[in-house]
Design a protein around this motif. Structure first.
Motif, PDB file in Angstrom:
ATOM      1  N   LYS A 112       0.847  -1.185   0.000  1.00  0.00           N
ATOM      2  CA  LYS A 112       0.000   0.000   0.000  1.00  0.00           C
ATOM      3  C   LYS A 112       0.884   1.236   0.000  1.00  0.00           C
ATOM      4  N   PRO A 113       0.947   1.964  -1.124  1.00  0.00           N
ATOM      5  CA  PRO A 113       1.768   3.173  -1.135  1.00  0.00           C
ATOM      6  C   PRO A 113       1.185   4.231  -0.197  1.00  0.00           C
ATOM      7  N   ILE A 114       2.021   5.158   0.211  1.00  0.00           N
ATOM      8  CA  ILE A 114       1.563   6.205   1.124  1.00  0.00           C
ATOM      9  C   ILE A 114       0.684   7.200   0.383  1.00  0.00           C
ATOM     10  N   TYR A 147      -0.304  10.617   0.489  1.00  0.00           N
ATOM     11  CA  TYR A 147       0.123  11.821   1.202  1.00  0.00           C
ATOM     12  C   TYR A 147      -1.013  12.816   1.425  1.00  0.00           C
TER      13      TYR A 147
END
Lengths: 267, 278
Positions: free
Chosen positions: B265-267, B269
């Motif tokens: 799971k990418p961050i 932002y």
């Protein structure tokens, strides 16, 4: 199981290294020692190993970026090692590469539109308007916008540059993409984005990946099959679950046990 | 529990842009015999924090505020000469790239010896014996003292760096991504060596890394940094298993696990900005 799309048979590659007094002698380094490997259509084969194990040499020899000293590479029924000039160039369209260092692999004096479109130009695919259209579509697909086409590489972050490198490889609609440590220069959060992007694109475009990596955690997530290299030899190849759960070789077991935080983070 | 280092309200800005807070009000303490890992992405301020402790900030950066109290003494007010007495002697340092940190035209024995000559005035046989003992301590045959850095592997070079850093038996060791450039098997060996030395010499270790796997292996305490600030800190087990801050959770979620069971799971932002503000 799907068909084999790229096959390396009995590949050998030797380097001469100066040795002895004043470097007058030479020793032969076997970078690839009788390596046979199969990449299946639509899947990801990860080649893992430590520095100097020959994994990057294998990738470059499969694409004929380095001449082989022995063996053959079968792609679409042809032996690439026997091709040269125009015939090899014609096949290259279908064999693309994504490099490790997004800072070193983009020409700093070219605009992004030119970098991504250069392959189309070389292979003379479509007219100027069609090429522009395809470059733009590809850039948008990897998460960039139209105004990025006129920018230079230094205006982008590492993750964005890697997206540009991916767009450059995929705009030609290749069949096989060799990714040489594509995420090892990136922060872990960016790394996750790029890995997911690569996976999505693989599904959409029916790509086959040869994925070179030393990071066994990344490999576990992206690979269908794993080939383990050690000192120029391929010591083990198999399904990713099989290799990780029941490695057949002592060397592989040792490699897997060295993954940092393996026990602690699994809990 | 002996407190060895106390960082209080550390703030670093560019010298010509005092409104930009590269490190913003960072405070934590280090204890003897314990490893504290500072984790974060590029630009989070983790390396600047370490450089501030050593007084090695570039001239374009300024320590705007804060105190660094080491063994009861505030280091921030000290001049270059006084800091030189402390660095290498009471605080050891190891950097990421062992090849660029070693001098290619001197033998490794000479380079290890330099510290001992400068700080302890050793010479002759005593110096030779001490260098040999240090090499053995980090797992390199003493005969290698006459080798040049290019004759050693990456892992051996990092062992030489470690020998240099512990030569004067410092109370604290600062390691900035010491295993990032190394192969995974070599990394495991170096981490084990550092951990053993820390225990044997009862050193406090300040360990900078971006890799949560390394944190899990080596840390006693963890400090998580994001955009120059500490977002979370505490004992390693609680931070890794029950992260409180949304950024820590997000950062842990994008680390691939070795079993491939956890989805990547990418961050996000944008979500994080709201989460932090809320």
């Amino acid at each position: 199981m799907s068909d084999v799309i790229l096959s390396g048979r009995n590949l050998s590659k030797f380097y001469k290294q100066r040795s002895g007094k004043l470097g007058l002698g030479t020793t032969l380094v076997k970078a690839l020692d009788d390596v046979s490997v199969d990449l299946r259509e639509g899947t990801t084969l990860a080649v893992v190993g430590e520095s100097g194990s020959g994994k990057s040499t294998l990738a470059r020899c499969l694409l004929q970026l380095l001449p082989l000293d022995g063996g053959e590479v079968i792609f679409q029924g042809e032996n690439l090692a026997a091709l040269s000039g125009a015939a090899l160039r014609a096949q290259r369209r279908y064999l693309q590469m994504v490099f490790q260092d997004p800072f070193a692999s983009l020409n700093p004096r070219m605009r992004i539109g030119e970098i991504v479109g250069e392959g189309l130009l070389i292979h003379q695919l479509g007219d100027a308007e069609e090429r522009r259209e395809r470059v733009l579509r590809m850039l948008k697909r990897v998460g960039l916008v139209e105004t990025d086409m006129t920018k230079y590489p230094h205006e982008f972050s590492g993750g964005q540059r890697q997206r540009i490198g991916i767009a450059r490889a995929l705009v030609l609609e290749p069949k096989v993409v060799v990714c040489d440590e594509p995420v090892s220069a990136l922060d872990v959060s960016i790394q996750a984005q790029i890995l997911l992007l690569l996976k999505e694109l693989q599904r959409e475009m029916a790509l086959s990946y040869l994925f070179i990596s030393h990071d066994l955690r990344v490999v576990r997530h992206i690979a269908d099959e794993v080939a383990v290299m050690h000192c120029g030899k391929l010591i083990e190849q198999g399904d990713v679950e099989r290799i990780y759960d029941a490695p057949g070789e002592e060397y592989t077991r040792n490699l897997l046990q060295s993954i940092p935080g393996r026990r602690a983070l699994a809990a | 529990m002996t407190e060895l280092l106390r960082i209080e309200g550390l703030t670093v800005t560019p010298a010509n842009a005092p409104e930009k807070l590269l490190v913003n009000n960072v405070s934590f303490t280090l204890e003897a015999g314990k490893t504290t890992c500072v984790v974060g992405e590029s630009g989070s301020g983790k390396s600047l924090t370490a450089l501030s402790v050593m007084g090695l900030l570039s001239s374009q950066l300024k320590l705007a505020q804060g105190r660094v109290i080491f063994q009861g003494q505030d280091l921030t007010g000290l001049g270059n000469e006084a800091m030189r007495q402390i660095r290498g002697q009471r605080i050891g340092m190891i950097f990421q790239e062992p090849m660029t940190s070693l001098n290619p035209v001197l033998t490794v024995g000479k380079q290890i010896g330099e510290t001992l000559i400068v700080h302890q005035g050793l010479k002759g046989q005593a110096l030779k014996a001490k260098v040999a003992a240090l090499l053995e301590q980090v797992g390199i045959p003493a005969g290698r003292a006459n080798s040049y850095p290019d004759e050693l592997s990456g892992g051996q070079r990092q062992r030489v760096m470690i020998a240099m850093s512990i030569a004067c038996e410092p109370a604290m060791l600062i390691a900035d991504e010491p295993t990032t450039a190394l192969d995974v098997t070599v990394q495991a060996q170096i981490l084990k060596l550092l951990d053993e030395l820390k225990t044997r010499m009862n050193m406090a270790m300040l360990f900078i890394t971006h890799d949560f796997g390394v944190v899990a292996d080596i840390a006693d305490d963890v400090v998580v940094m994001f955009r120059g600030e500490i977002v979370e800190s505490g004992p390693v087990a609680s931070v890794l298993q029950h992260p409180q801050h949304p950024y820590t959770r997000a950062l842990l979620d994008c680390v691939p696990d070795a079993d491939g069971k956890k989805p990547l799971k990418p961050i996000d932002y944008a979500w994080l900005n709201e989460g932090v503000a809320a």
